[in-house]
Design a protein around this motif. Structure first.
Motif, PDB file in Angstrom:
ATOM      1  N   LYS A  45      -1.301   7.774   7.560  1.00 42.59           N
ATOM      2  CA  LYS A  45       0.159   7.679   7.402  1.00 42.59           C
ATOM      3  C   LYS A  45       0.573   7.887   5.938  1.00 42.59           C
ATOM      4  O   LYS A  45       1.442   8.702   5.639  1.00 42.59           O
ATOM      5  CB  LYS A  45       0.658   6.306   7.900  1.00 42.59           C
ATOM      6  N   SER A  46      -0.065   7.121   5.039  1.00 41.78           N
ATOM      7  CA  SER A  46       0.317   7.236   3.616  1.00 41.78           C
ATOM      8  C   SER A  46      -0.042   8.616   3.085  1.00 41.78           C
ATOM      9  O   SER A  46       0.687   9.174   2.252  1.00 41.78           O
ATOM     10  CB  SER A  46      -0.386   6.161   2.780  1.00 41.78           C
ATOM     11  N   THR A  47      -1.136   9.178   3.564  1.00 46.18           N
ATOM     12  CA  THR A  47      -1.529  10.522   3.118  1.00 46.18           C
ATOM     13  C   THR A  47      -0.467  11.538   3.522  1.00 46.18           C
ATOM     14  O   THR A  47      -0.113  12.428   2.744  1.00 46.18           O
ATOM     15  CB  THR A  47      -2.909  10.892   3.722  1.00 46.18           C
ATOM     16  N   LEU A 168       9.842   5.489   3.218  1.00 47.66           N
ATOM     17  CA  LEU A 168       9.455   4.105   2.970  1.00 47.66           C
ATOM     18  C   LEU A 168       8.079   3.854   3.578  1.00 47.66           C
ATOM     19  O   LEU A 168       7.869   4.077   4.777  1.00 47.66           O
ATOM     20  CB  LEU A 168      10.479   3.167   3.620  1.00 47.66           C
ATOM     21  N   ASP A 169       7.146   3.402   2.733  1.00 45.69           N
ATOM     22  CA  ASP A 169       5.791   3.139   3.224  1.00 45.69           C
ATOM     23  C   ASP A 169       5.570   1.634   3.329  1.00 45.69           C
ATOM     24  O   ASP A 169       5.367   0.964   2.311  1.00 45.69           O
ATOM     25  CB  ASP A 169       4.763   3.772   2.270  1.00 45.69           C
ATOM     26  N   GLU A 170       5.648   1.102   4.516  1.00 44.43           N
ATOM     27  CA  GLU A 170       5.499  -0.339   4.784  1.00 44.43           C
ATOM     28  C   GLU A 170       6.348  -1.195   3.830  1.00 44.43           C
ATOM     29  O   GLU A 170       5.835  -2.062   3.127  1.00 44.43           O
ATOM     30  CB  GLU A 170       4.023  -0.743   4.670  1.00 44.43           C
ATOM     31  N   PRO A 171       7.666  -0.968   3.816  1.00 46.52           N
ATOM     32  CA  PRO A 171       8.511  -1.670   2.842  1.00 46.52           C
ATOM     33  C   PRO A 171       8.642  -3.159   3.107  1.00 46.52           C
ATOM     34  O   PRO A 171       9.067  -3.898   2.233  1.00 46.52           O
ATOM     35  CB  PRO A 171       9.874  -0.985   3.006  1.00 46.52           C
TER      36      PRO A 171
END
Ligand SMILES: Nc1ncnc2c1ncn2[C@@H]1O[C@H](COP(=O)(O)OP(=O)(O)OP(=O)(O)O)[C@@H](O)[C@H]1O
Ligand SMILES: [Mg+2]
Length: 284
Positions: A45-47, A168-171
């Motif tokens: 996901k983050s990639t 937004l990455d796991e905000p």
């Protein structure tokens, strides 16, 4: 509607790794969508987000193929500073994004880099603080704020840049359930009032049931499911992959397995309660 994000046949392997982190990603996002990206830890996901905002390939070394186009720009050919005018990105941990000695200086930081006139910077800082409800924090030092307040400051800094896409990455991962829901409500407000397109990686899917129009589920570097929340979350594969299916959806899946098919899945407790009330009243 035109596609703001278009990813075609995209693969990426980090330098030094022999396993691709992303495999044959095909993924388009239209203007105004709110898309949730979910999937087990390490699925990429983050990639994927890093590939959209240009950290890949500009900051992380690796091998890629295929194309990533954001707002008409080929990410691999566009400097991060140029992409940052269009895409706002908020990390899981706001500490990584807050540098200055006061909240207002911090929010102004990105705008100063754009070399905007002083008046315009001041106006945008106030505008962003009002939108995020942090006017009373403007003179405070960021390091003395709570995690929820820091996350709002980080979001204000990004919004002040007036991006067309917010990523937004796991905000909410550092936030308690109440503050997490408040932050998600703010994100929804930014979408509704500013028309921003939003991509959000979130494990607590129940927070997003009322706001997201679409969910993309990843597993082992691939996109395995992509569609409307109510359709995707009732699929067997979604359960097998181990995405945290929200309780309200699990309940309806179990009722259906037990022979009570309520039709289109309800994503709010009120809607489900109304449906059950009617059925129970008719059968008592
Ligand atoms: N900088 C890096 N160098 C090498 N490999 C990496 C790097 N960052 C991530 N990876 C690897 O790439 C794969 C995908 O990682 P990624 O961080 O994108 O997963 P994720 O879905 O965001 O996970 P999480 O939910 O835990 O945040 C994993 O196997 C991970 O170990
Ligand atoms: Mg991640």
């Amino acid at each position: 509607m035109s596609d703001l994000i278009s990813v075609k046949n995209y693969n990426f392997t980090y330098a030094g790794s022999n396993k691709p982190a992303l495999i044959d990603i095909n993924f388009n996002v239209k203007k105004g969508e709110i898309v949730v990206i979910a999937g087990p830890s390490g699925c990429g996901k983050s990639t994927l987000l890093r590939s959209l905002i240009g950290l890949i390939p500009h900051m992380y070394a690796g091998k890629s193929s295929g194309s990533v186009i954001v707002d008409g720009l080929d990410v691999s050919q566009t400097p991060i500073s140029e992409l940052a005018k269009r895409i706002g990105f908020v990390f899981q941990n706001p500490e990584n994004q807050i540098f200055m000695f006061s909240v207002e200086r911090d929010i102004a930081f990105g705008l100063e880099n754009l070399q905007l006139p002083r008046d315009e910077i001041q106006n945008r800082v106030i505008w962003a603080c009002e939108l995020l409800g942090i006017i009373d924090l403007m003179k405070r030092a960021p390091y003395e704020l709570s995690d929820g307040q820091k996350q709002r400051v980080a979001l204000a800094g990004v919004i002040a840049m007036k991006p067309s896409i917010l990523i937004l990455d796991e905000p909410t991962s550092l936030l308690d359930p109440y503050t997490a829901q408040e932050l998600i409500n703010l994100v929804k407000k930014l979408h509704d009032e500013l028309g921003i397109t939003i991509l959000i990686v979130e494990h607590r899917l129940d927070l997003l049931l009322n706001i997201a129009s679409r969910i993309v589920i990843m597993n082992e570097g691939k996109i395995v499911l992509d569609g409307k929340l109510d359709e995707v979350l009732t699929k067997k594969e979604a359960m097998l992959i181990g995405v945290g299916i929200p309780t309200i959806v699990r309940l309806q899946n179990l009722l259906k397995e037990g022979g009570l098919d309520l039709g289109r899945i309800s994503l709010t407790v009120v809607e489900l309660a109304n449906k059950l009330n009617v059925i129970l009243r008719d059968n008592i």
